[in-house]
Design an enzyme around this catalytic site. Structure first.
Site, PDB file in Angstrom:
ATOM      1  N   SER A   1      27.904 -34.246  10.796  1.00  0.00           N
ATOM      2  CA  SER A   1      29.169 -33.943  10.133  1.00  0.00           C
ATOM      3  C   SER A   1      30.043 -33.156  11.087  1.00  0.00           C
ATOM      4  O   SER A   1      29.539 -32.422  11.947  1.00  0.00           O
ATOM      5  CB  SER A   1      28.883 -33.122   8.880  1.00  0.00           C
TER       6      SER A   1
ATOM      7  N   HIS B   1      14.157 -47.439 -13.840  1.00  0.00           N
ATOM      8  CA  HIS B   1      15.278 -46.562 -14.252  1.00  0.00           C
ATOM      9  C   HIS B   1      15.421 -45.369 -13.308  1.00  0.00           C
ATOM     10  O   HIS B   1      15.866 -44.298 -13.721  1.00  0.00           O
ATOM     11  CB  HIS B   1      15.089 -46.053 -15.685  1.00  0.00           C
TER      12      HIS B   1
ATOM     13  N   LYS C   1      24.033 -31.231   8.677  1.00  0.00           N
ATOM     14  CA  LYS C   1      24.030 -32.575   8.119  1.00  0.00           C
ATOM     15  C   LYS C   1      23.477 -33.647   9.046  1.00  0.00           C
ATOM     16  O   LYS C   1      23.701 -33.636  10.242  1.00  0.00           O
ATOM     17  CB  LYS C   1      25.455 -32.976   7.729  1.00  0.00           C
TER      18      LYS C   1
END
Ligand code: ARG
Length: 484
Positions: A302, A181, A308
């Protein structure tokens, strides 16, 4: 060079148009029955040459086997058969060496090959289609193509597996959290994790091999749908082309595309495996996890945010999965409701298969170096194991081994976890007195039992992540891979 090619092309086209094909190269194979030429837009709609030119090698190889068989059976003269074979070989060489470009002026690759033979051999060329139809011809080409590409994809998957194996070898003791999960569950190792993907890729190879075995029957000689009155030898062409046997029923032979549906499904499953892997690489490389660092060569920046480093390549692999599954669905839908035998709908099998194969190959080729160059941040994965009560099952099993029924042990440890959360502690930082408040069976050796390394080392059950287990598993798999 370029100019000469054009001159050659126009001269031969002139000869072809003037002397051989009355109406020119655009004349269709079915000329005779029709009084009018096909409408130009409809012609383009109907034509498959722009994409089925990819099958030139299979078409020529199949034609060579066919004319050899015609010669052997005396359906055409031996000398004619030999001339056709050498002309077909020359055609193949010319295309492969770049001396001849496949023109888009014809309907499909089968027409192109026949036109070229007729251009070179005149009436002898016109004999190539004796006891054959484009229906069995295209069925043959697709099987040969699928068979060849299955081998190519198996080779790539082997390469991928070897990269996973070598990464696993250097991470047998790299402890990391295992998740269910997406919540921390129990400790595993990075090697155990990587080898789980190897199992998937091995099954992918198995599936491809199964598909290949089933598809390896020869449709050549089914002709349009009902075989032929000529004394052909389908076993001979099967042998020449490496098929296990001719397919048994001529109606089935020209309409069967089961193997393509199977293959598209095999390819979709490969993509789903790569996509699940990509999803995890994206997650593991995020700032929140930092379990791995993807090499700069497989990341992008980016245009606006200087900090980024984006996992675009893994995202694209994940994204392209939709495309392959889409082709799979589209072809299943095409097949549904088709009456026997050949219908032009079947032409739709080409672009779906070609693009799926190209996409799968491209993705595997991209994932190989991405995995090879990724860095695994061992300190971080090990630190992650120390948080989140990942050793709670081991704590319960400690009590089970002292005779406490599992469900009761589960409850005791559940209470210990709740107590630890309330008091800002972990199972490792609880004192022995605190343990004993919940069960007198706890002794000081509990600290060693719940150490993540011990947790992994003790998971010796077959298939579990214990270091020795995984080392054995890797060497077993290496043997399997060497035999593929
Ligand atoms: N381009 C066709 C295909 O891909 C070839 C077979 C054509 N046969 C026919 N009867 N029109 O299926």
């Amino acid at each position: 060079m370029q100019v000469e090619w054009y001159r050659g092309y126009y001269v031969s086209r002139f000869i072809l148009e003037t002397f051989l094909f009355e109406g020119g190269i655009k004349m269709a194979l079915w000329d005779g029955r029709f009084k009018k030429e096909i409408d130009e837009k409809t012609n383009n709609f109907n034509a498959s040459i722009s994409f089925d030119k990819k099958l030139y090698k299979e078409d020529i190889t199949g034609s060579i086997a066919h004319v050899k068989m015609l010669g052997k059976q005396g359906i055409i003269e031996e000398d004619e058969s030999n001339k056709l074979v050498s002309s077909l070989n020359k055609l193949l060489n010319d295309i492969e060496s770049g001396n001849l470009e496949i023109s888009n002026d014809v309907e499909d690759i089968h027409s192109f090959v026949e036109y070229k033979l007729t251009e070179e051999l005149g009436d002898i060329g016109k004999k190539v289609h004796t006891a054959r139809s484009r229906n069995d011809q295209v069925a043959l080409d697709m099987r040969l193509y699928a068979r060849k590409e299955i081998d190519n994809i198996i080779d790539l998957l082997k390469e991928l597996i070897n990269v996973f194996i070598s990464k696993s070898k250097s991470n047998v003791e790299t402890i990391m959290p295992g998740y269910t999960h997406l919540q921390k569950a129990q400790p595993i190792t990075f090697a155990h994790y990587l080898m789980a993907y190897v199992e998937m890729f091995l099954r992918d190879i198995d599936r491809l091999k199964d598909t290949k075995e089933r598809l390896n029957v020869n449709p050549l000689g089914c002709c349009a749908l009902a075989g032929t009155t000529h004394p052909i030898d389908r076993f001979y062409t099967s042998e020449l082309l490496g098929f296990n046997s001719p397919c048994r029923n001529s109606l089935d032979g020209v309409s069967d595309r089961d193997y393509l549906m199977e293959l598209l499904n095999d390819l979709s499953i490969i993509m789903i495996h790569l996509s699940r892997l990509s999803e995890e690489l994206i997650l593991w490389s995020s700032w929140e996890f930092k379990f791995i660092t993807l090499d700069d060569a497989f990341s992008t920046g980016s245009s606006i945010m200087p900090q980024k480093k984006n996992p675009d390549i893994a995202e694209l692999v994940r994204g392209k999965t939709g495309r392959v599954i889409g082709h799979n669905m589209s072809f299943l839908t095409t097949m549904k409701g088709l009456p026997l035998a050949y219908n032009k709908d079947l032409q739709e099998d080409k672009e779906t298969l070609f693009d799926s194969i190209d996409t799968v190959k491209l993705c595997i080729e991209t994932v190989i170096p991405m995995i090879n160059t990724m860095k695994i941040n061992k300190e971080i994965t090990e630190k992650a194991v120390r948080e989140g009560f990942i050793n709670a099952t081991d704590c319960a099993d400690y009590l089970v081994k002292k005779g406490v029924p599992f469900r009761s042990a589960y409850k005791i440890v559940g209470e210990l976890v709740a107590y630890s959360i309330d008091n800002n502690k972990t199972l490792d930082t609880l004192s022995i007195d605190e343990y004993k408040n919940y069960s007198s069976l706890f002794e000081k050796d509990i600290y060693d039992v719940i150490d993540p390394k011990t947790c992994v080392r003790q998971r010796k059950s077959y298939g579990g992540p214990a270091f020795d287990n995984v080392i054995k598993m890797i060497s077993e798999i290496e043997k399997i891979v060497n035999k593929i």
